[in-house]
Design a protein around this motif. Structure first.
Motif, short mmCIF file in Angstrom:
data_model
loop_
_atom_site.label_atom_id
_atom_site.label_comp_id
_atom_site.label_asym_id
_atom_site.label_seq_id
_atom_site.Cartn_x
_atom_site.Cartn_y
_atom_site.Cartn_z
N GLN A 174 15.02 4.50 1.47
CA GLN A 174 13.68 4.86 1.89
C GLN A 174 12.70 4.60 0.77
N LYS A 175 11.43 4.40 1.13
CA LYS A 175 10.40 4.09 0.15
C LYS A 175 9.11 4.75 0.60
N HIS A 176 8.34 5.28 -0.34
CA HIS A 176 7.04 5.84 -0.03
C HIS A 176 6.03 4.72 0.16
N PRO A 177 4.98 4.95 0.98
CA PRO A 177 3.92 3.94 1.12
C PRO A 177 3.26 3.69 -0.24
N ASP A 178 2.64 2.52 -0.38
CA ASP A 178 1.94 2.19 -1.62
C ASP A 178 0.67 3.01 -1.78
N PHE A 179 0.04 3.39 -0.68
CA PHE A 179 -1.23 4.12 -0.72
C PHE A 179 -1.38 4.89 0.58
N THR A 180 -1.91 6.10 0.49
CA THR A 180 -2.23 6.88 1.70
C THR A 180 -3.57 7.56 1.50
N MET A 181 -4.29 7.71 2.59
CA MET A 181 -5.52 8.50 2.59
C MET A 181 -5.67 9.11 3.97
N THR A 182 -5.88 10.41 4.02
CA THR A 182 -6.04 11.11 5.29
C THR A 182 -7.52 11.40 5.51
N TYR A 183 -8.02 10.99 6.65
CA TYR A 183 -9.42 11.21 7.00
C TYR A 183 -9.56 12.45 7.85
N LEU A 184 -10.62 13.20 7.64
CA LEU A 184 -10.89 14.39 8.42
C LEU A 184 -11.63 14.02 9.70
N ASN A 185 -11.28 14.67 10.77
CA ASN A 185 -12.00 14.51 12.03
C ASN A 185 -13.31 15.28 11.91
N VAL A 186 -14.21 15.14 12.86
CA VAL A 186 -15.48 15.86 12.82
C VAL A 186 -15.27 17.37 12.88
N THR A 187 -14.12 17.80 13.34
CA THR A 187 -13.81 19.24 13.40
C THR A 187 -13.34 19.77 12.05
N GLY A 188 -13.16 18.86 11.08
CA GLY A 188 -12.66 19.27 9.77
C GLY A 188 -11.15 19.27 9.68
N PHE A 189 -10.47 18.94 10.79
CA PHE A 189 -9.01 18.90 10.80
C PHE A 189 -8.55 17.51 10.40
N PRO A 190 -7.60 17.39 9.44
CA PRO A 190 -7.11 16.07 9.07
C PRO A 190 -6.42 15.42 10.26
N TRP A 234 -7.53 -3.62 7.41
CA TRP A 234 -7.22 -2.92 6.17
C TRP A 234 -6.30 -3.75 5.26
N ASP A 235 -5.77 -4.85 5.74
CA ASP A 235 -4.80 -5.64 4.97
C ASP A 235 -5.35 -6.12 3.63
N ALA A 236 -6.60 -6.59 3.61
CA ALA A 236 -7.18 -7.10 2.36
C ALA A 236 -7.20 -6.00 1.29
N PHE A 237 -7.61 -4.78 1.69
CA PHE A 237 -7.58 -3.66 0.74
C PHE A 237 -6.16 -3.34 0.33
N CYS A 238 -5.25 -3.28 1.30
CA CYS A 238 -3.87 -2.89 1.02
C CYS A 238 -3.18 -3.86 0.06
N LYS A 239 -3.56 -5.13 0.10
CA LYS A 239 -2.98 -6.09 -0.82
C LYS A 239 -3.37 -5.77 -2.28
N THR A 240 -4.49 -5.08 -2.47
CA THR A 240 -4.93 -4.74 -3.83
C THR A 240 -4.21 -3.52 -4.38
N VAL A 241 -3.57 -2.72 -3.54
CA VAL A 241 -2.92 -1.49 -4.01
C VAL A 241 -1.39 -1.56 -3.89
N THR A 242 -0.85 -2.71 -3.54
CA THR A 242 0.60 -2.85 -3.38
C THR A 242 1.28 -2.69 -4.73
N LYS A 243 2.31 -1.84 -4.74
CA LYS A 243 3.09 -1.61 -5.97
C LYS A 243 4.07 -2.76 -6.19
N THR A 244 4.25 -3.10 -7.43
CA THR A 244 5.24 -4.13 -7.76
C THR A 244 6.61 -3.46 -7.85
N PRO A 245 7.62 -4.04 -7.17
CA PRO A 245 8.97 -3.42 -7.18
C PRO A 245 9.58 -3.39 -8.56
#
Length: 91
Positions: free
Chosen positions: A35-51, A80-91
């Protein structure tokens, strides 16, 4: 960003990561595959304030998933691929 928002975002990210990790271990879909963790994560809040929506970057590709229990699968987000390519971790 105020402290409350930072705490909510961090809590949402931790819960999302725990849910993703917990499910993959319980289902054992690929038996023995590391298993491997994602290279980057960000959780956005809904207008109700709930992630609600989490952005994931995995090996240079962008995906969206939800923190709500509605059986929604992880979905690719090509914009989002262009952004994700900038945060990819090198193995």
């Amino acid at each position: 960003m105020n402290r409350k928002k930072i705490i909510l975002i961090a809590a949402g990210a931790i819960l999302t990561a725990a849910a993703i990790t917990g499910c993959s271990q319980q289902l054992n879909d690929l038996g023995g595959v590391p298993q491997k963790h994602p290279d980057f994560t960000m959780t956005y809040l809904n207008v109700t304030g709930f992630p609600n929506v989490t952005m994931l970057c995995i090996d240079g590709a962008g995906f969206a998933t939800t923190t709500r229990d509605n059986n929604a699968a992880i979905q690719p987000v090509p914009e989002w691929d262009a952004f994700c390519k900038t945060v990819t971790k090198t193995p």
